[in-house]
Scaffold this motif. Structure first.
Motif, PDB file in Angstrom:
ATOM      1  N   GLY A 104     -11.833 -13.041  62.148  1.00 22.46           N
ATOM      2  CA  GLY A 104     -12.986 -13.552  62.885  1.00 22.46           C
ATOM      3  C   GLY A 104     -13.710 -12.447  63.645  1.00 22.46           C
ATOM      4  O   GLY A 104     -14.946 -12.374  63.640  1.00 22.46           O
ATOM      5  N   ILE A 105     -12.942 -11.564  64.273  1.00 19.00           N
ATOM      6  CA  ILE A 105     -13.545 -10.467  65.038  1.00 19.00           C
ATOM      7  C   ILE A 105     -14.284  -9.507  64.114  1.00 19.00           C
ATOM      8  O   ILE A 105     -15.364  -9.006  64.453  1.00 19.00           O
ATOM      9  CB  ILE A 105     -12.465  -9.729  65.848  1.00 19.00           C
ATOM     10  N   LEU A 106     -13.728  -9.245  62.936  1.00 20.26           N
ATOM     11  CA  LEU A 106     -14.394  -8.367  61.965  1.00 20.26           C
ATOM     12  C   LEU A 106     -15.757  -8.924  61.575  1.00 20.26           C
ATOM     13  O   LEU A 106     -16.760  -8.189  61.531  1.00 20.26           O
ATOM     14  CB  LEU A 106     -13.514  -8.200  60.727  1.00 20.26           C
ATOM     15  N   LEU A 107     -15.819 -10.224  61.318  1.00 19.44           N
ATOM     16  CA  LEU A 107     -17.096 -10.856  60.981  1.00 19.44           C
ATOM     17  C   LEU A 107     -18.071 -10.800  62.155  1.00 19.44           C
ATOM     18  O   LEU A 107     -19.262 -10.525  61.981  1.00 19.44           O
ATOM     19  CB  LEU A 107     -16.869 -12.304  60.547  1.00 19.44           C
ATOM     20  N   LEU A 108     -17.564 -11.068  63.360  1.00 21.97           N
ATOM     21  CA  LEU A 108     -18.434 -11.049  64.541  1.00 21.97           C
ATOM     22  C   LEU A 108     -18.986  -9.651  64.815  1.00 21.97           C
ATOM     23  O   LEU A 108     -20.154  -9.503  65.187  1.00 21.97           O
ATOM     24  CB  LEU A 108     -17.672 -11.550  65.761  1.00 21.97           C
ATOM     25  N   CYS A 109     -18.155  -8.636  64.642  1.00 23.93           N
ATOM     26  CA  CYS A 109     -18.628  -7.263  64.857  1.00 23.93           C
ATOM     27  C   CYS A 109     -19.678  -6.884  63.813  1.00 23.93           C
ATOM     28  O   CYS A 109     -20.650  -6.184  64.134  1.00 23.93           O
ATOM     29  CB  CYS A 109     -17.450  -6.297  64.809  1.00 23.93           C
ATOM     30  N   ALA A 110     -19.480  -7.348  62.572  1.00 26.31           N
ATOM     31  CA  ALA A 110     -20.476  -7.080  61.529  1.00 26.31           C
ATOM     32  C   ALA A 110     -21.805  -7.741  61.870  1.00 26.31           C
ATOM     33  O   ALA A 110     -22.876  -7.133  61.728  1.00 26.31           O
ATOM     34  CB  ALA A 110     -19.958  -7.572  60.181  1.00 26.31           C
ATOM     35  N   VAL A 111     -21.746  -8.992  62.336  1.00 26.11           N
ATOM     36  CA  VAL A 111     -22.968  -9.704  62.714  1.00 26.11           C
ATOM     37  C   VAL A 111     -23.634  -9.027  63.914  1.00 26.11           C
ATOM     38  O   VAL A 111     -24.861  -8.884  63.954  1.00 26.11           O
ATOM     39  CB  VAL A 111     -22.656 -11.179  63.029  1.00 26.11           C
ATOM     40  N   ALA A 112     -22.821  -8.624  64.900  1.00 28.13           N
ATOM     41  CA  ALA A 112     -23.379  -7.954  66.077  1.00 28.13           C
ATOM     42  C   ALA A 112     -24.104  -6.667  65.685  1.00 28.13           C
ATOM     43  O   ALA A 112     -25.169  -6.344  66.220  1.00 28.13           O
ATOM     44  CB  ALA A 112     -22.263  -7.652  67.082  1.00 28.13           C
ATOM     45  N   PHE A 113     -23.532  -5.933  64.725  1.00 29.15           N
ATOM     46  CA  PHE A 113     -24.169  -4.699  64.250  1.00 29.15           C
ATOM     47  C   PHE A 113     -25.482  -5.017  63.527  1.00 29.15           C
ATOM     48  O   PHE A 113     -26.508  -4.375  63.767  1.00 29.15           O
ATOM     49  CB  PHE A 113     -23.210  -3.955  63.323  1.00 29.15           C
ATOM     50  N   ILE A 114     -25.448  -6.025  62.649  1.00 32.85           N
ATOM     51  CA  ILE A 114     -26.646  -6.389  61.887  1.00 32.85           C
ATOM     52  C   ILE A 114     -27.733  -6.929  62.809  1.00 32.85           C
ATOM     53  O   ILE A 114     -28.925  -6.680  62.600  1.00 32.85           O
ATOM     54  CB  ILE A 114     -26.286  -7.425  60.807  1.00 32.85           C
ATOM     55  N   SER A 115     -27.325  -7.668  63.841  1.00 33.64           N
ATOM     56  CA  SER A 115     -28.303  -8.324  64.716  1.00 33.64           C
ATOM     57  C   SER A 115     -29.225  -7.329  65.407  1.00 33.64           C
ATOM     58  O   SER A 115     -30.367  -7.650  65.736  1.00 33.64           O
ATOM     59  CB  SER A 115     -27.582  -9.179  65.761  1.00 33.64           C
ATOM     60  N   VAL A 116     -28.720  -6.109  65.637  1.00 33.74           N
ATOM     61  CA  VAL A 116     -29.537  -5.087  66.301  1.00 33.74           C
ATOM     62  C   VAL A 116     -30.745  -4.722  65.435  1.00 33.74           C
ATOM     63  O   VAL A 116     -31.810  -4.368  65.949  1.00 33.74           O
ATOM     64  CB  VAL A 116     -28.687  -3.836  66.595  1.00 33.74           C
ATOM     65  N   PHE A 117     -30.590  -4.848  64.109  1.00 31.84           N
ATOM     66  CA  PHE A 117     -31.657  -4.447  63.187  1.00 31.84           C
ATOM     67  C   PHE A 117     -32.558  -5.605  62.773  1.00 31.84           C
ATOM     68  O   PHE A 117     -33.458  -5.421  61.950  1.00 31.84           O
ATOM     69  CB  PHE A 117     -31.054  -3.798  61.940  1.00 31.84           C
ATOM     70  N   THR A 118     -32.309  -6.795  63.327  1.00 31.19           N
ATOM     71  CA  THR A 118     -33.138  -7.942  62.933  1.00 31.19           C
ATOM     72  C   THR A 118     -34.560  -7.839  63.460  1.00 31.19           C
ATOM     73  O   THR A 118     -35.439  -8.593  63.024  1.00 31.19           O
ATOM     74  CB  THR A 118     -32.518  -9.256  63.441  1.00 31.19           C
ATOM     75  N   MET A 119     -34.800  -6.923  64.391  1.00 28.44           N
ATOM     76  CA  MET A 119     -36.175  -6.729  64.856  1.00 28.44           C
ATOM     77  C   MET A 119     -37.045  -6.137  63.752  1.00 28.44           C
ATOM     78  O   MET A 119     -38.254  -6.374  63.704  1.00 28.44           O
ATOM     79  CB  MET A 119     -36.182  -5.795  66.079  1.00 28.44           C
ATOM     80  N   CYS A 120     -36.421  -5.361  62.866  1.00 32.40           N
ATOM     81  CA  CYS A 120     -37.173  -4.698  61.788  1.00 32.40           C
ATOM     82  C   CYS A 120     -37.017  -5.400  60.442  1.00 32.40           C
ATOM     83  O   CYS A 120     -37.936  -5.380  59.621  1.00 32.40           O
ATOM     84  CB  CYS A 120     -36.727  -3.252  61.653  1.00 32.40           C
ATOM     85  N   PHE A 121     -35.848  -5.990  60.203  1.00 34.48           N
ATOM     86  CA  PHE A 121     -35.579  -6.617  58.912  1.00 34.48           C
ATOM     87  C   PHE A 121     -35.200  -8.073  59.134  1.00 34.48           C
ATOM     88  O   PHE A 121     -34.244  -8.366  59.840  1.00 34.48           O
ATOM     89  CB  PHE A 121     -34.451  -5.885  58.180  1.00 34.48           C
ATOM     90  N   GLN A 122     -35.947  -8.954  58.530  1.00 29.85           N
ATOM     91  CA  GLN A 122     -35.712 -10.389  58.712  1.00 29.85           C
ATOM     92  C   GLN A 122     -35.137 -11.070  57.472  1.00 29.85           C
ATOM     93  O   GLN A 122     -34.909 -12.278  57.472  1.00 29.85           O
ATOM     94  CB  GLN A 122     -37.012 -11.100  59.111  1.00 29.85           C
ATOM     95  N   SER A 123     -34.900 -10.306  56.404  1.00 28.03           N
ATOM     96  CA  SER A 123     -34.362 -10.924  55.184  1.00 28.03           C
ATOM     97  C   SER A 123     -33.444  -9.944  54.468  1.00 28.03           C
ATOM     98  O   SER A 123     -33.591  -8.723  54.581  1.00 28.03           O
ATOM     99  CB  SER A 123     -35.501 -11.349  54.252  1.00 28.03           C
ATOM    100  N   ILE A 124     -32.482 -10.509  53.759  1.00 28.81           N
ATOM    101  CA  ILE A 124     -31.566  -9.745  52.912  1.00 28.81           C
ATOM    102  C   ILE A 124     -31.540 -10.418  51.542  1.00 28.81           C
ATOM    103  O   ILE A 124     -31.141 -11.589  51.434  1.00 28.81           O
ATOM    104  CB  ILE A 124     -30.139  -9.714  53.494  1.00 28.81           C
ATOM    105  N   MET A 125     -31.978  -9.705  50.519  1.00 25.28           N
ATOM    106  CA  MET A 125     -32.010 -10.261  49.150  1.00 25.28           C
ATOM    107  C   MET A 125     -32.727 -11.614  49.138  1.00 25.28           C
ATOM    108  O   MET A 125     -32.227 -12.597  48.584  1.00 25.28           O
ATOM    109  CB  MET A 125     -30.589 -10.398  48.594  1.00 25.28           C
ATOM    110  N   LYS A 126     -33.873 -11.637  49.821  1.00 23.76           N
ATOM    111  CA  LYS A 126     -34.738 -12.808  49.903  1.00 23.76           C
ATOM    112  C   LYS A 126     -34.107 -13.966  50.673  1.00 23.76           C
ATOM    113  O   LYS A 126     -34.579 -15.100  50.601  1.00 23.76           O
ATOM    114  CB  LYS A 126     -35.154 -13.276  48.503  1.00 23.76           C
ATOM    115  N   LYS A 127     -33.032 -13.691  51.378  1.00 24.09           N
ATOM    116  CA  LYS A 127     -32.390 -14.694  52.236  1.00 24.09           C
ATOM    117  C   LYS A 127     -32.630 -14.313  53.695  1.00 24.09           C
ATOM    118  O   LYS A 127     -32.598 -13.137  54.048  1.00 24.09           O
ATOM    119  CB  LYS A 127     -30.882 -14.766  51.962  1.00 24.09           C
ATOM    120  N   SER A 128     -32.874 -15.312  54.521  1.00 21.41           N
ATOM    121  CA  SER A 128     -33.089 -15.042  55.942  1.00 21.41           C
ATOM    122  C   SER A 128     -31.855 -14.395  56.546  1.00 21.41           C
ATOM    123  O   SER A 128     -30.739 -14.909  56.424  1.00 21.41           O
ATOM    124  CB  SER A 128     -33.415 -16.338  56.686  1.00 21.41           C
ATOM    125  N   ILE A 129     -32.040 -13.262  57.216  1.00 22.99           N
ATOM    126  CA  ILE A 129     -30.913 -12.562  57.816  1.00 22.99           C
ATOM    127  C   ILE A 129     -30.292 -13.393  58.940  1.00 22.99           C
ATOM    128  O   ILE A 129     -29.085 -13.331  59.183  1.00 22.99           O
ATOM    129  CB  ILE A 129     -31.374 -11.176  58.329  1.00 22.99           C
TER     130      ILE A 129
END
Length: 225
Positions: A104-129
């Motif tokens: 669970g912590i591994l997933l949360l840390c990955a999301v926390a890292f990705i969330s910092v970049f959501t200001m610039c990127f709002q989609s991944i492979m045409k899916k909402s980030i």
């Protein structure tokens, strides 16, 4: 062209995601899951209590670590892992707890890292980030719940009884009390599900008509309340 989109809801979701990840990580690493019964520094560690006089203190026990005061030691309270490898963790239930919490912590840390970049990127492979991260947070929350549910099942092991007395058993604390780390992990789990739900609001905020209008006007930096 990269559009930097900042909204109150997206920034709040990012902040809460980071807080959830760090709270779970700190709780997992802490030794303050269980607080043992009072004893003296020179006491014999037995399920029946302290046997020598001295300044009373309460040792603490984590999933893989502990804090104790060694007899005749000038170092004060000594904290560190009691388990040198995975197989030495006190209980099979705690081993399962470690696996679920770590996942669970591994997933949360990955999301926390990705969330910092959501200001610039709002989609991944045409899916909402935001939707992808919200799904990962929901999965992480399930792992965390499973870990917290299995944790009390290990209270009957010998290690816990040496801290909590012979009355300790699965889902019964004996002479111990729950430490701040357990409550932090529980709070982090609740916050994880809040973030999973709130990710939808972050998605709505960053794809609103107002945002699209400003993109159409050629703006690269968009800040909305």
């Amino acid at each position: 062209m990269c559009h930097v989109i900042v909204t109150c809801r997206s920034m709040l979701w990012t902040l809460l995601s980071i807080v959830a990840a760090f709270s779970e990580l700190i709780a997992f690493m802490s030794t303050d899951w269980l607080v043992g019964y009072p004893r003296s520094a020179d006491a014999v560690f037995s399920p029946h209590g302290a046997t020598a006089a001295g300044e009373a203190y309460r040792p603490t026990l984590g999933i893989y670590g502990r804090c104790i005061r060694l007899p005749h030691s000038r170092r004060g309270v000594l904290c560190g892992p009691y388990a040198m490898d995975f197989g030495e963790i006190a209980s099979g239930f705690w081993q399962a707890t470690s696996i679920f919490l770590a996942a669970g912590i591994l997933l949360l840390c990955a999301v926390a890292f990705i969330s910092v970049f959501t200001m610039c990127f709002q989609s991944i492979m045409k899916k909402s980030i935001f939707n992808v991260c919200g799904l990962l947070q929901a999965i992480a929350g399930l792992f965390l719940i499973l870990g917290l549910m299995l944790y009390p099942a290990g209270w009957g092991c010998d290690k816990v009884q040496s801290y909590c007395g012979s009355e300790a058993s699965p889902y019964k604390l004996g002479l111990c009390s729950l430490g701040w780390a357990f409550y932090t992990a529980l709070g982090g789990t609740i916050l994880t599900f809040i973030c999973a739900v709130f990710s939808a609001q972050a998605e709505i905020a960053t794809s609103s008509d107002k945002v699209q209008e400003e993109i159409g006007e050629g703006k690269s930096l968009i800040c909305l309340l």
